[in-house]
Design an enzyme around this catalytic site. Sequence first.
Site, short mmCIF file in Angstrom:
data_model
loop_
_atom_site.label_atom_id
_atom_site.label_comp_id
_atom_site.label_asym_id
_atom_site.label_seq_id
_atom_site.Cartn_x
_atom_site.Cartn_y
_atom_site.Cartn_z
N GLY A 1 0.83 -1.21 0.00
CA GLY A 1 0.00 0.00 0.00
C GLY A 1 0.85 1.24 0.00
N LYS B 1 -5.43 -6.65 -24.07
CA LYS B 1 -4.66 -7.89 -23.89
C LYS B 1 -3.35 -7.82 -24.66
CE LYS B 1 -7.00 -10.25 -21.05
NZ LYS B 1 -7.27 -8.98 -20.36
C1 AGP Z 1 -6.77 -7.07 -17.30
O1 AGP Z 1 -6.17 -8.15 -17.88
C2 AGP Z 1 -6.18 -6.59 -16.04
N1 AGP Z 1 -5.83 -7.59 -15.13
C3 AGP Z 1 -6.89 -5.40 -15.42
O2 AGP Z 1 -7.33 -4.53 -16.41
C4 AGP Z 1 -8.05 -5.71 -14.44
O3 AGP Z 1 -9.18 -6.14 -15.14
C5 AGP Z 1 -8.36 -4.44 -13.63
O4 AGP Z 1 -7.21 -4.10 -12.88
C6 AGP Z 1 -9.55 -4.60 -12.72
O5 AGP Z 1 -9.36 -5.62 -11.80
P1 AGP Z 1 -10.58 -6.20 -10.96
O6 AGP Z 1 -11.53 -6.83 -11.92
O7 AGP Z 1 -9.95 -7.19 -10.04
O8 AGP Z 1 -11.21 -5.04 -10.24
#
Ligand code: AGP
Length: 610
Positions: free
Chosen positions: A102, A487
């Site tokens: 954090g 992607k």
């Molecule tokens: C996509 O491949 C990523 N891992 C990223 O965009 C992800 O969808 C985004 O950080 C949101 O995450 P969450 O669905 O866990 O909130």
Amino acid sequence: MCGIIGYTGHRPAVPVVIEGLRRLEYRGYDSAGVGFVQGRELHILRAAGKLRQLENKLASCGTFLATSAIGHTRWATHGAPTEANAHPHKAFRGGVCLVHNGIFENYAEHKQILQGKGCVFSSETDTEVLVNLVADERVPGVSLLEAFALALRKAQGAYAVALMDQDEPDVLYAARHSAPLLLGIGRGENYVASDIPAFLPYTRDVVFLEDGEIVRITPASWQIFSLADLMPVSKSAQRIDWDMQSAQKDGFRHFMLKEIFEQPRAIAECMAGRTDASRTAVRIPEMDALPVPSRLRIIACGTSFHAGLWILPLLEEWAGIPTNVEIASEFRYRKPLLAPGETTLVISQSGETADTLAALRIARERHSPVIGLCNVVGSSIARETDAVIFTQAGPEISVASTKALCSQMLVLLLMALYWGQRQNSLPKGLAPEALRALDGLPAQLETALPVLRTEARALAWQHASARSMFFLGRGQSYPLALEGALKVKELSYIHAEGYAAGEMKHGPIALIEPDFPSFFLAPHDALFAKSRSNLEEVQARRGPVVVLTNSPKPGLHLDARQAWIIPDAWGPLKGFFFLPALQLFSYEAATYLGKDVDQPRNLAKSVTVE
Ligand code: AGP
């Protein structure tokens, strides 16, 4: 982002911690470290880079006598990813060390005060300030628990922290505020960790910590206190049903590939229990107590945001609910107007994304009922919403989200049908038709995936040398185009842009030239004719084009230079085949280019900082 594990028990602790860190690698990191007490002395070993670098260092030290340890994988925020900035950090005075996930926002002001007291810092991190604050609070008559609490009360920002002291080698302390942390309860051993897979080989009994809680664990006991007043908090452990096998690669080369191939099962599991016995109506009991929204605001980040965009037209068309979709990091920093009766839907695979969590809290403050769509049971978002629907996709380890999006799209489709049923706004016979089609979807997808993979590989090898790419689509194919581009960017580091095909002529078409490929999504849907015209506009500029489309039929034919025929399906279910085609293309391009597929550079699985 960042991984924490702490262990105290009867086993050699350092190997347990290193193994736990390996299972948290998916969270993303650029350095790692471990702290343990051996021979009454605190030892800290850290290394920049991957865990292998840390293990090389550990190989030359005997660590087998240590039975408690804390470990960390760091994703750099304050200071470069160097050994000096890696965690654990040790206090300048005393034998306390700490790992932290954090951001400690007001660290600079405390650093100055501590420097004034003679404290010398050896890193650029906010974490080193925090551990020195703990040491500073620990004066005679103040226990380590009290000193830890006093220091944390001064820290603004988000954190999950674990701390150990050479004078109490079997005791670990930990706390959380807006960052994930949980306890694993074993027999004669206990764990703290950022996520369940860290200790899954040893225990499935988990205690989910809340913000503002501080814990003390020994091999034989665990106690939770409120950070505000150190009063005990009573909680019990929950048994979680993930098994280690579903968190492992199962013979696939990468977690991403395994998770793409798990999509048929994710769909089947996501459907389970969500229809009536006659398969004519959708059931979502979690939503029965909430009114049908008069307006809906969907808030999410990244891939989850694309899920929201994908369902928007169906929520309006089938359920008659005016809907808008927003990026959480934008929503949280304006003063949003939420209409009376407006419902908020937050979508998050991890349930820990800081921006989405903050948006959820803002919506609740404004009295909007909040529904959560999450994959991780016990996550912060799951716990703070008025109603939560789980996607039931199983653990997603690869940083690139794949099966989570597939399961989000499926639940959202069911939600649009469900609200349409309650509104009586569905065209007659639509729900049974959709459910019949959904029943057959897992098997069709199972058959399609190996073929799509072979085709994706050939195309990826052909186009992976491009410096830029377009992914274009209209209607429900537009968010899929955005996802295809995301992607490719995150895995291959190729610049890729997702665009609404109808917008090309308003500027981006100027970019088209012979080495700039466009991947055009043109399923046989209501917008097919419009997509065909947009395709011709791009092809006329001599840009290489690959059209992802369904098998030609009379009246549904287009003149494509290169076509990728995607299996057809009922109505919006077409997207469930276009999506894995794009995922597999990006996977094959990234492996062809030798990229780190499961842990792309600079990225983290769960983005717990804003
Ligand atoms: C996509 O491949 C990523 N891992 C990223 O965009 C992800 O969808 C985004 O950080 C949101 O995450 P969450 O669905 O866990 O909130």
